[in-house]
Design a protein around this motif. Structure first.
Motif, PDB file in Angstrom:
ATOM      1  N   THR A 195       3.241  -4.624 -13.321  1.00 42.65           N
ATOM      2  CA  THR A 195       2.834  -3.334 -12.779  1.00 42.65           C
ATOM      3  C   THR A 195       2.116  -3.549 -11.451  1.00 42.65           C
ATOM      4  O   THR A 195       1.654  -4.649 -11.141  1.00 42.65           O
ATOM      5  N   ALA A 196       2.016  -2.489 -10.673  1.00 43.74           N
ATOM      6  CA  ALA A 196       1.322  -2.567  -9.387  1.00 43.74           C
ATOM      7  C   ALA A 196      -0.152  -2.891  -9.597  1.00 43.74           C
ATOM      8  O   ALA A 196      -0.752  -3.626  -8.802  1.00 43.74           O
ATOM      9  N   LYS A 197      -0.721  -2.400 -10.669  1.00 45.89           N
ATOM     10  CA  LYS A 197      -2.138  -2.666 -10.953  1.00 45.89           C
ATOM     11  C   LYS A 197      -2.359  -4.153 -11.251  1.00 45.89           C
ATOM     12  O   LYS A 197      -3.323  -4.746 -10.775  1.00 45.89           O
TER      13      LYS A 197
ATOM     14  N   ARG B 215       0.827  -1.216   0.000  1.00 41.18           N
ATOM     15  CA  ARG B 215       0.000   0.000   0.000  1.00 41.18           C
ATOM     16  C   ARG B 215       0.857   1.260   0.000  1.00 41.18           C
ATOM     17  O   ARG B 215       0.450   2.290  -0.535  1.00 41.18           O
ATOM     18  N   GLU B 216       2.047   1.207   0.603  1.00 42.51           N
ATOM     19  CA  GLU B 216       2.914   2.381   0.681  1.00 42.51           C
ATOM     20  C   GLU B 216       3.756   2.610  -0.575  1.00 42.51           C
ATOM     21  O   GLU B 216       4.380   3.651  -0.710  1.00 42.51           O
ATOM     22  N   LEU B 217       3.775   1.653  -1.489  1.00 42.13           N
ATOM     23  CA  LEU B 217       4.563   1.805  -2.713  1.00 42.13           C
ATOM     24  C   LEU B 217       3.961   2.873  -3.616  1.00 42.13           C
ATOM     25  O   LEU B 217       2.743   3.056  -3.657  1.00 42.13           O
ATOM     26  N   ARG B 218       4.831   3.539  -4.355  1.00 42.55           N
ATOM     27  CA  ARG B 218       4.347   4.441  -5.407  1.00 42.55           C
ATOM     28  C   ARG B 218       3.922   3.558  -6.572  1.00 42.55           C
ATOM     29  O   ARG B 218       4.719   2.790  -7.108  1.00 42.55           O
ATOM     30  N   LYS B 219       2.682   3.654  -6.970  1.00 40.42           N
ATOM     31  CA  LYS B 219       2.121   2.731  -7.960  1.00 40.42           C
ATOM     32  C   LYS B 219       2.425   3.121  -9.404  1.00 40.42           C
ATOM     33  O   LYS B 219       2.248   2.341 -10.311  1.00 40.42           O
ATOM     34  N   ASN B 220       2.904   4.335  -9.622  1.00 41.31           N
ATOM     35  CA  ASN B 220       3.113   4.804 -10.994  1.00 41.31           C
ATOM     36  C   ASN B 220       4.565   4.717 -11.441  1.00 41.31           C
ATOM     37  O   ASN B 220       4.949   5.321 -12.433  1.00 41.31           O
ATOM     38  N   THR B 221       5.397   3.961 -10.738  1.00 39.98           N
ATOM     39  CA  THR B 221       6.811   3.864 -11.094  1.00 39.98           C
ATOM     40  C   THR B 221       7.022   2.843 -12.208  1.00 39.98           C
ATOM     41  O   THR B 221       6.144   2.053 -12.526  1.00 39.98           O
ATOM     42  N   SER B 222       8.209   2.870 -12.771  1.00 40.30           N
ATOM     43  CA  SER B 222       8.540   1.956 -13.868  1.00 40.30           C
ATOM     44  C   SER B 222       8.590   0.514 -13.386  1.00 40.30           C
ATOM     45  O   SER B 222       8.865   0.240 -12.227  1.00 40.30           O
ATOM     46  N   THR B 223       8.342  -0.390 -14.328  1.00 38.01           N
ATOM     47  CA  THR B 223       8.419  -1.812 -14.000  1.00 38.01           C
ATOM     48  C   THR B 223       9.858  -2.283 -14.070  1.00 38.01           C
ATOM     49  O   THR B 223      10.670  -1.734 -14.810  1.00 38.01           O
ATOM     50  N   GLY B 224      10.165  -3.302 -13.296  1.00 39.84           N
ATOM     51  CA  GLY B 224      11.507  -3.880 -13.304  1.00 39.84           C
ATOM     52  C   GLY B 224      11.614  -4.936 -14.383  1.00 39.84           C
ATOM     53  O   GLY B 224      10.843  -4.948 -15.363  1.00 39.84           O
ATOM     54  N   VAL B 225      12.556  -5.856 -14.222  1.00 40.20           N
ATOM     55  CA  VAL B 225      12.763  -6.896 -15.226  1.00 40.20           C
ATOM     56  C   VAL B 225      11.581  -7.856 -15.313  1.00 40.20           C
ATOM     57  O   VAL B 225      11.401  -8.525 -16.326  1.00 40.20           O
TER      58      VAL B 225
ATOM     59  N   LYS C 262      10.616  -4.566  -4.427  1.00 40.61           N
ATOM     60  CA  LYS C 262      10.273  -3.275  -3.825  1.00 40.61           C
ATOM     61  C   LYS C 262       9.431  -3.491  -2.565  1.00 40.61           C
ATOM     62  O   LYS C 262       9.626  -2.806  -1.561  1.00 40.61           O
ATOM     63  N   ILE C 263       8.498  -4.426  -2.628  1.00 41.37           N
ATOM     64  CA  ILE C 263       7.638  -4.708  -1.479  1.00 41.37           C
ATOM     65  C   ILE C 263       8.484  -5.168  -0.295  1.00 41.37           C
ATOM     66  O   ILE C 263       8.332  -4.680   0.824  1.00 41.37           O
ATOM     67  N   ILE C 264       9.395  -6.090  -0.535  1.00 42.37           N
ATOM     68  CA  ILE C 264      10.221  -6.620   0.546  1.00 42.37           C
ATOM     69  C   ILE C 264      11.180  -5.567   1.074  1.00 42.37           C
ATOM     70  O   ILE C 264      11.378  -5.445   2.281  1.00 42.37           O
ATOM     71  N   GLN C 265      11.754  -4.769   0.188  1.00 42.12           N
ATOM     72  CA  GLN C 265      12.666  -3.712   0.627  1.00 42.12           C
ATOM     73  C   GLN C 265      11.939  -2.702   1.502  1.00 42.12           C
ATOM     74  O   GLN C 265      12.519  -2.119   2.416  1.00 42.12           O
TER      75      GLN C 265
END
Length: 161
Positions: free
Chosen positions: A92-94, A78-88, A144-147
């Protein structure tokens, strides 16, 4: 596997929670047969670990993965920024949120079994004003979630070139 150096014994609060879960799991034996994620009440964090470290600075934490629970993973998502770029992983967050409970449950299970391995990061280069370039690493969504669950980097991803 043995205890870590100076590992504290279980607190009375945790003993009570463990016995309550054991009693409830006995009553809901047919629910345990499904692969559905458990329903959690309340929300936890790594605040207890921080307090232990402040009380005893010499305490050794070899891993925090076993201290991460589903509610903390949910809070981190929930605290992640949802509009950031995707990784490898190109997730997407959506897309991840479409089946959030199941995705977080599977992530939690991999963490608990020690099977979670951080994905390589996606490396991009951004031009600076002085003509040089600056590297930026973009981790996968689950990384990102784990970090986000613990201060500092719990898992060190490898770079993809």
């Amino acid at each position: 596997m043995g205890d870590t150096p100076r590992s504290p014994t279980i607190s009375t609060q945790n003993q009570g929670i463990a016995s309550q879960v054991a009693r409830e799991s006995g009553r809901d034996s047919d629910k345990r047969l499904t692969n559905a994620p458990p329903i959690l009440v309340g929300e936890s964090s790594l605040v207890r670990n921080e307090a232990l470290a402040k009380v005893d600075p010499g305490m050794v934490f070899t891993s925090l993965a076993h201290r991460i629970d589903l509610s903390l993973l949910g809070k981190s998502f929930r605290e992640l920024r949802k509009n950031t770029s995707t990784g490898v992983d190109k997730v997407t967050a959506k897309e991840y949120a479409a089946n959030l409970d199941d995705n977080l449950y599977k992530l939690h299970q991999r963490l608990q079994r020690g099977q979670y391995v951080a994905s390589p990061v996606k490396r991009i280069w951004v031009d600076k004003e002085d003509g040089k370039q600056r590297p930026i690493a973009i981790p996968a969504l689950e990384d990102k979630i784990i970090q986000k669950t613990a201060p500092g980097r719990v898992y060190q991803p490898q770079e993809v070139r």
